[in-house]
Design an enzyme around this catalytic site. Structure first.
Site, mmCIF file in Angstrom:
data_model
loop_
_atom_site.group_PDB
_atom_site.id
_atom_site.type_symbol
_atom_site.label_atom_id
_atom_site.label_comp_id
_atom_site.label_asym_id
_atom_site.label_seq_id
_atom_site.Cartn_x
_atom_site.Cartn_y
_atom_site.Cartn_z
ATOM 1 N N HIS A 66 0.850 -1.245 -0.118
ATOM 2 C CA HIS A 66 -0.060 -0.123 -0.067
ATOM 3 C C HIS A 66 1.012 1.152 0.010
ATOM 4 O O HIS A 66 0.664 2.212 -0.900
ATOM 5 C CB HIS A 66 -1.087 -0.006 1.273
ATOM 6 C CG HIS A 66 -1.740 1.172 1.514
ATOM 7 N ND1 HIS A 66 -3.001 1.344 1.044
ATOM 8 C CD2 HIS A 66 -1.324 2.474 1.736
ATOM 9 C CE1 HIS A 66 -3.591 2.719 1.064
ATOM 10 N NE2 HIS A 66 -2.478 3.266 1.642
ATOM 11 N N GLU A 67 1.777 1.348 1.076
ATOM 12 C CA GLU A 67 2.524 2.511 1.002
ATOM 13 C C GLU A 67 3.623 2.570 -0.130
ATOM 14 O O GLU A 67 3.750 3.808 -0.353
ATOM 15 C CB GLU A 67 3.330 2.405 2.551
ATOM 16 C CG GLU A 67 2.678 2.686 3.779
ATOM 17 C CD GLU A 67 1.442 3.776 3.551
ATOM 18 O OE1 GLU A 67 1.736 4.573 3.058
ATOM 19 O OE2 GLU A 67 0.488 3.637 4.417
ATOM 20 N N HIS A 119 1.852 4.703 -2.903
ATOM 21 C CA HIS A 119 1.632 6.245 -2.721
ATOM 22 C C HIS A 119 3.275 6.618 -3.279
ATOM 23 O O HIS A 119 3.534 7.460 -4.002
ATOM 24 C CB HIS A 119 1.801 6.371 -1.154
ATOM 25 C CG HIS A 119 0.540 6.476 -0.722
ATOM 26 N ND1 HIS A 119 -0.705 7.101 -0.916
ATOM 27 C CD2 HIS A 119 0.051 5.900 0.403
ATOM 28 C CE1 HIS A 119 -1.778 6.807 -0.495
ATOM 29 N NE2 HIS A 119 -1.481 6.209 0.532
ATOM 30 N N HIS A 132 3.356 6.735 -6.937
ATOM 31 C CA HIS A 132 2.655 8.051 -7.302
ATOM 32 C C HIS A 132 3.738 9.125 -7.360
ATOM 33 O O HIS A 132 3.590 10.201 -8.196
ATOM 34 C CB HIS A 132 1.430 8.118 -6.300
ATOM 35 C CG HIS A 132 0.546 8.895 -6.986
ATOM 36 N ND1 HIS A 132 -0.765 9.229 -6.297
ATOM 37 C CD2 HIS A 132 0.359 9.569 -7.916
ATOM 38 C CE1 HIS A 132 -1.617 10.083 -7.185
ATOM 39 N NE2 HIS A 132 -0.945 10.331 -8.291
HETATM 40 ZN ZN LIG Z 1 -2.568 5.462 2.232
#
Ligand SMILES: [Zn+2]
Length: 726
Positions: free
Chosen positions: A511-512, A515, A518
């Site tokens: 998940h991290e 980011h 991104h």
């Molecule tokens: Zn998040």
């Protein structure tokens, strides 16, 4: 699983905003505003000469921050004044682009201080934070409420059609205009003065909430005197608890530290019901009364937010916040939650019934009276139901999820397959804490792309949860390549022991890293539009999408290897782990939605409806009751006094954003599966249309361009096992 946003464009120190607020603590006097010439040996004085302008962590002392802040604010103020009073008529370049270039020194110091204060703080830094937070808010106001500057922005926006700007530049101009309006540029001078005072006070209250919570969480750790009470924990966990106690001068005892959520991970293992209740009580009692009380902070904060919204012309704070999100308004948020809530609650009730049955059976078998399922029992019994149903337990799985394997052979591997990225560990670069690892990231053609910092272990001086932060944001204009970090809270094992993860922690790493991608794949011109600078209800899209690779068979087979033998996880065990992911989703979804609705309740009130401090618990109880998700065995994921997302970081009225983004993420997962899964062609399609684009386009348009249609909710319900029939 948050994203730390870039601070503002940051501007001037404003005596008007500070006036009458008593917000300047002692430290302010030691560093006079007039003394703004920065010593040359201050590590922030010049851009870092390290690769990617990595901050020179080894040279930064706590005493460097305040002088750099003050010099940076002064410099930015001068730059902004020059732009505002430029005798030339306003042009896109001499106004908007000039603002994008302004404030470099302030950005440098704020990027480092803000990030380190979250992940590696100390009392001195917290004092600086307390001093600077309201001043930085005032600095933003001084820019947005500068009449000469606003006149230039408004003039440019008014004739935007005739400026012949490229699409990214048009977007930038439009963002500036929106931000100025939302910051109060159109208000009267008198109202602007009130607004500045409110902003400063809100900022101070958020800082106080954060500091109270950090201390309350550390103080709330549960001390255990008798090791027999810890039955159910592994030897390693007991050793770590002994070490944690010793570190606090409690040698011979055991310490269970609190995680940031209501539910505590060890509740799944502790056999001693009284200790479970005590741990749960410590969790929900955090920052409620006593020296670290947050109820008064909350009461004052929601009152001020409501007053500010009214001043700006909105019905409430939620209406103000949501206007600038994909959702647009509170009704859209309610609609989305309403599409998921009934299925979630129904599933939670089914799960509870299964657990109650197990409790009754076990009580009968042992000849003791049965009892009604309580929140502190849920994880313990749900774990057993899971074990019975899927026939595996955590202890059997953990040896296959070793951190280094997960990182390199899972997280990095999937990024390589999808985007062609490669990673090289850089042990020659300075870090702020010995556990932090630095990787240089190369693009598919071998070109240097970014630096990635992995800061995985829990520390007392680190905020709870997991988040991504940018130390340097990408920008072609400023020729900046990104430096981004992932901060997690994985309990650190004793020296010499392997770092074995739960599948939840594995998922958090993916998940991290979503980011982080991104941020790292961002390829835009202007810093304001780069990377994760998107609406909150879009920012969790790339991260939740990236979670899918944690459970993709091809990826799991690559990273899930026994840390000692190197053997891959047996296929039947893997199948069970993956099947078990849909387990307990009634609980997980309900606790999340309850918190999301609690957040909306706090921020959909008028000033007249804001409760007194003493009534904060009653307000919360009433809000939960009204939400329709008030189900005793499933408490909200966060209670108000430790709901950090909405009271001390940028998610006020925005906690729903995770589910909103998840709709996009799961829909995208389905797109990958129908297009052949883990391939470069698929990865590059997402990269080109979404991951590289930052906020250079309306996010809803980005999604539509990628997918060819608007998002649909069915894949989310399916992913969580909540669709009818699953
Ligand atoms: Zn998040």
């Amino acid at each position: 699983m948050r994203v730390v946003y870039w601070g503002v464009l940051a501007a001037v120190f404003s005596t008007a905003a500070a006036a009458g607020h008593g917000a300047a603590p002692t430290a302010a006097r030691t560093s006079s505003m007039a003394d703004t010439a920065l010593k040359v040996d201050n590590p922030f004085a010049h851009p870092s000469t390290l690769p990617y302008e990595l901050p020179p962590f080894d040279r930064i002392r706590d005493t460097d921050y305040l002088p750099a802040y003050h010099a940076g604010m002064h410099e930015q103020l001068k730059e902004v004044e020059r732009i505002a009073h430029n005798p030339q008529p306003p042009t896109f370049d001499n106004t908007i682009v000039a603002l994008e270039r302004a404030g470099q020194l302030l950005r440098r110091v704020d990027a480092v201080f803000g990030r380190l204060n979250a992940c590696n703080t100390n009392p001195q830094m917290q004092e600086i934070d307390t001093e600077m937070a309201p001043k930085l808010t005032a600095q933003e106001d001084a820019i947005h409420l500068n009449p000469a500057l606003w006149a230039r922005v408004e003039a440019l926006y008014g004739k935007r059609a005739s400026l012949h700007l490229d699409p990214e530049s048009q977007q930038l101009l439009s963002r500036y205009h929106t931000e100025f309006v939302r910051a109060g540029a159109r208000l009267s001078r008198a109202d602007q003065t009130r607004l500045r005072a409110m902003n400063t006070e809100i900022s101070s209250l958020m800082t106080r909430f954060k500091h109270n919570l950090l201390k309350a969480t550390a103080d709330g750790a549960v001390v255990v005197d008798d090791v027999r009470e810890l039955d159910g924990l592994s030897e390693g966990q007991i050793g770590a608890a002994a070490q944690a106690a010793a570190a606090r001068g409690l040698a011979g005892k055991w310490l269970i530290a609190l995680q940031n959520t209501t539910n505590q991970p060890l509740l799944a293992q502790l056999q001693n019901r009284a200790l479970r209740e005590r741990l749960y009580g410590a969790s929900i009692g955090r920052a409620r009364g006593g020296a670290t009380d947050n109820t008064a902070v909350i009461a004052q904060l929601v009152l001020l937010r409501a007053e500010r919204a009214a001043l700006l012309g909105y019905a409430n704070h939620a209406a103000y916040q949501l206007e600038d999100e994909s959702a647009g308004n509170p009704a859209a948020v309610r609609d989305m939650i309403a599409q998921v809530a009934p299925a979630a609650l129904a599933r939670a009730r089914t799960e509870a019934a299964e657990i109650q049955k197990l409790i009754d059976q076990q009580s009968a078998a042992s000849g003791s009276p049965s009892f009604a399922l309580q929140p502190w029992d849920w994880s313990f019994y749900s774990q057993q139901v899971r074990k019975a149903r899927y026939d595996f337990d955590q202890a059997r799985v953990a040896p296959y999820f070793e951190l280094d394997h997960v990182l390199k052979d899972g997280v990095f591997y999937s990024a390589h397959q999808l985007y062609g990225l490669t990673f090289k560990e850089r042990r020659d670069l300075p870090v702020y804490q010995a556990d932090v690892r630095v990787f240089e990231v190369f693009d598919a053609d071998g070109a240097p792309l970014a630096l990635f910092l992995g800061d995985y272990f829990a520390r007392d001086n680190k905020q709870g949860g997991a988040w991504m932060a940018a130390y340097v944001g990408q920008s072609k204009l400023l020729q900046h390549k990104p430096v981004v970090a992932n901060h997690l809270n994985i309990p650190k094992p004793q020296p010499g022991q392997p770092v074995l993860l739960s599948f939840d922690e594995v998922t958090t790493m993916f998940h991290e890293f979503g980011h982080a991608l991104h941020g790292m794949l961002s390829s835009v011109r202007y810093p304001k539009l780069a990377g994760t600078a998107v609406p909150r209800d879009f920012v969790e899209y790339p991260s939740q999408y990236n979670e899918m690779w944690a459970r993709e068979p091809q990826v799991v087979a690559h990273y899930a290897r026994h840390y000692q033998s190197g053997e891959p996880m047996p296929p039947e065990l893997l199948e069970k782990v993956l099947a078990a992911q849909k387990f307990n989703q009634g609980y997980a979804t309900t606790e999340y939605l309850a918190a999301a609705l609690l957040d909306q309740a706090w921020h959909q009130i008028s000033a007249a409806q804001a409760p007194a401090a003493a009534d904060v618990p009653a307000f919360e109880a009433a809000a939960l009751k009204e939400s329709g998700l008030d189900y005793a065995p499933v408490p909200p994921r966060y209670h108000s006094t430790f709901f950090s997302h909405i009271f001390d970081s940028g998610y006020s009225a925005g906690y729903y954003a995770y589910l909103w983004s998840e709709v996009l993420a799961r829909d995208t997962g389905q797109w990958f599966h129908t297009h052949g899964g883990l391939t470069r062609a698929n990865g590059d399609a997402l990269r080109t249309q979404v991951l590289s684009r930052g906020r250079t386009e309306d996010p809803q348009v980005l999604f539509r361009n990628f997918y060819g249609r608007a998002p649909e909710i069915a894949p989310l319900l399916e992913y969580r096992g909540l669709s009818s029939g699953t």
